[in-house]
Design an enzyme around this catalytic site. Structure first.
Site: not given
Length: 146
Positions: A48, A50, A78, A81
């Site tokens: 991701h 992040e 999410c 993260c």
């Protein structure tokens, strides 16, 4: 947030879900890392935006704690993260679109509100929400139409 949106647009070009993130030194304004989702291209469910900027900044600075760093991301993080941000001791989280289905900050697990969360960054949601949400909606509409 403008840089995070640029990263999200770059993700679209690669067929990735358009989420971009930028990690900034909150004291100096220096960009520590910027990236976009790379889940598909890296065949990695943890790639991701992040997570990628947290990893890059930690590598670059040579430390696991990113105290005084602020993250800008185009979508509500999410749970994975958000937990990583807590572990990294991120100072502030700024995000664009809310994610009622997969978010882990204002929705779902609400990681920063859990009693087991050791570090709670300040959170500011809804920055460039319309642009961020539109980019995601268009991406998924095109994907479903193809």
């Amino acid at each position: 947030m403008a840089m995070a949106l640029q990263e999200a647009r770059a993700a679209v070009e690669l067929g990735e879900v358009p989420v971009g993130a930028v990690l900034i030194d909150g004291l100096t304004g220096e960009v520590l890392a910027r990236d976009h989702n790379r889940v598909e291209s890296q065949h990695d469910p943890t790639a991701h935006a992040e997570m990628l900027v947290l990893r890059e900044a930690a590598r670059r600075l040579g430390r696991k704690r990113l105290v005084n760093a602020d993250i800008y991301v185009t979508l509500e993080p999410c749970a994975m993260c958000a937990a990583a941000m807590s572990l990294a001791r991120i100072r502030r989280v700024y995000f664009g679109a809310y994610d009622p289905k997969g978010g882990g900050v204002d929705h779902g697990a609400r990681i920063f509100e859990q009693p087991t969360c050791h570090h709670r960054p300040e959170v500011f949601g809804g920055l460039e929400e319309t642009r961020s949400a539109a980019m995601l909606k268009n991406f998924f509409s095109r994907r479903r139409g193809a």
